[in-house]
Design an enzyme around this catalytic site. Structure first.
Site, PDB file in Angstrom:
ATOM      1  N   HIS A  85       0.712  -1.245  -0.297  1.00 30.62           N
ATOM      2  CA  HIS A  85      -0.036   0.123   0.323  1.00 30.62           C
ATOM      3  C   HIS A  85       0.901   1.575   0.497  1.00 30.62           C
ATOM      4  O   HIS A  85       0.475   2.324  -0.901  1.00 30.62           O
ATOM      5  CB  HIS A  85      -0.601  -0.344   0.768  1.00 30.62           C
ATOM      6  N   HIS A 242      -9.563  -2.824  -4.495  1.00 29.28           N
ATOM      7  CA  HIS A 242      -8.443  -2.431  -3.984  1.00 29.28           C
ATOM      8  C   HIS A 242      -7.469  -3.292  -4.916  1.00 29.28           C
ATOM      9  O   HIS A 242      -5.789  -3.761  -4.385  1.00 29.28           O
ATOM     10  CB  HIS A 242      -8.860  -3.689  -2.114  1.00 29.28           C
ATOM     11  N   ASP A 246      -3.175  -2.622  -4.749  1.00 28.89           N
ATOM     12  CA  ASP A 246      -2.296  -3.729  -4.521  1.00 28.89           C
ATOM     13  C   ASP A 246      -1.443  -4.027  -6.043  1.00 28.89           C
ATOM     14  O   ASP A 246       0.148  -4.483  -5.315  1.00 28.89           O
ATOM     15  CB  ASP A 246      -2.797  -5.462  -4.141  1.00 28.89           C
ATOM     16  N   HIS A 269      -0.947 -11.080  -4.910  1.00 28.73           N
ATOM     17  CA  HIS A 269       0.381 -10.673  -5.068  1.00 28.73           C
ATOM     18  C   HIS A 269       1.215 -11.942  -4.554  1.00 28.73           C
ATOM     19  O   HIS A 269       2.189 -11.497  -5.714  1.00 28.73           O
ATOM     20  CB  HIS A 269       0.639 -10.911  -3.410  1.00 28.73           C
TER      21      HIS A 269
END
Length: 317
Positions: A85, A242, A246, A269
């Site tokens: 973030h 979101h 990321d 991720h």
């Protein structure tokens, strides 16, 4: 500084101090962001109270973990987690160079988004340096499949995100967002999107030593049939936004702003990291290019669509 096309690198105009809590460790954290010289890049300085700090460059070569967050390590036991973030805020606002001193092993989660980092950076402001800005230009398509997820980087004049997620959950389902990223669109469309989790997973995560600092103050909590947070969602599709946030942070580990389009399906991720590693594994898939120097200073609103697409300089909107 705002309104320039990004021919030269930037750094922070002043130091920034931030305190918070690690979402996984539950430990208090303090970070200080320092201005840095050109070609420094983004670097973490892990302070352990001694005279010397351990330095870890924000680079995909140092990714050591991708479970629920992105972790960077130096190979000798030093690491810093949940970097995505903060890196998203820095890259999204066009900060090329900064030293990030941290007194814990995890970046503070703040409210679960990048909004408070953005606010702090905007308050400090940016300065332009003499060093020319370099972009990582994608030259050919590079794709990765990982289980049911897929990701691809393709050539593009600017930085384009195309992110889609799908969950077997009525509150999420299938969501998709496409966005040409610049500082204005990052602020408006992505920066306030919070991390999320399912209430049914809480006890398992706690048993694994994760999410110890998670709360309704920093996480969108999803119950069996409703959003638990009293205030609800910030965007109707906050979940995919979101995931896009990321991706911005994870792709910042390329070490330079990307000229390319990133397409992610059911990713996270791990997928983001795998795509970057695949890109750098193919020397013919990318190159570094220097931003053209303008003949005169130009307001962002005056730029052609072509130049605006490549802009990563900070500008408020």
């Amino acid at each position: 500084m705002k309104g320039f096309i990004g021919a030269r690198q930037t750094t922070l105009a002043s130091e920034i101090s931030i305190t918070g809590t690690g979402v996984h460790s539950g430990a208090p954290v303090s970070i200080i962001l320092y201005p840095a010289d050109g070609d420094t890049g983004l670097r973490f300085l892990l302070s352990n109270g001694d005279a010397e700090s351990t330095e870890i460059t924000a680079d995909q070569r140092y990714v050591t973990g991708v479970t629920l967050c992105t972790v960077l390590g130096d190979g000798n036991g030093a690491s810093v987690a949940t970097v995505e973030h903060l890196l998203a805020a820095l890259r999204g606002l066009g900060v090329d160079n900064a030293l990030i001193e941290i007194d814990s092993q995890e970046v503070p989660i703040m409210d679960g988004s990048a909004a408070q980092f953005v606010e702090a950076i905007d308050e400090a402001g940016l300065v332009e340096l003499d060093a020319p800005r370099h972009y990582l230009k994608v030259l050919k398509s590079i794709g990765v499949e990982d289980g049911g997820a897929s990701g691809e980087l393709t050539p593009h004049n600017g930085f384009h995100l195309d992110v889609e997620i799908e969950f077997d959950c009525a509150m999420i389902g299938r969501q998709k967002i496409e966005i040409d990223l610049n500082p204005g669109s990052f602020r408006r469309e992505l920066s306030r999107a919070r991390t999320f989790g399912f209430m049914k997973d809480v006890e398992r995560l706690w048993a694994a030593g994760l999410a110890l600092g998670a709360s309704l103050e920093n996480t969108v909590a999803i119950g069996d049939d409703r959003i638990i947070n009293r205030e609800g969602l910030r965007y109707s599709d906050e979940f995919v936004r979101h995931k896009a946030l990321d991706a911005v942070g994870d792709l910042a580990l390329a070490g330079a702003p990307i000229l390319g389009s990133y397409r992610s399906r059911r990713g996270g991720h791990r997928l983001n990291s795998l795509v970057l590693k695949a890109l750098f594994a193919d020397a013919e898939a990318w190159t570094l290019v220097e931003a053209p120097r303008p003949f005169r200073e130009v307001r962002h609103a005056e730029l052609s669509h072509r130049l605006a697409a490549a802009n990563f300089a900070a500008e408020r909107s």
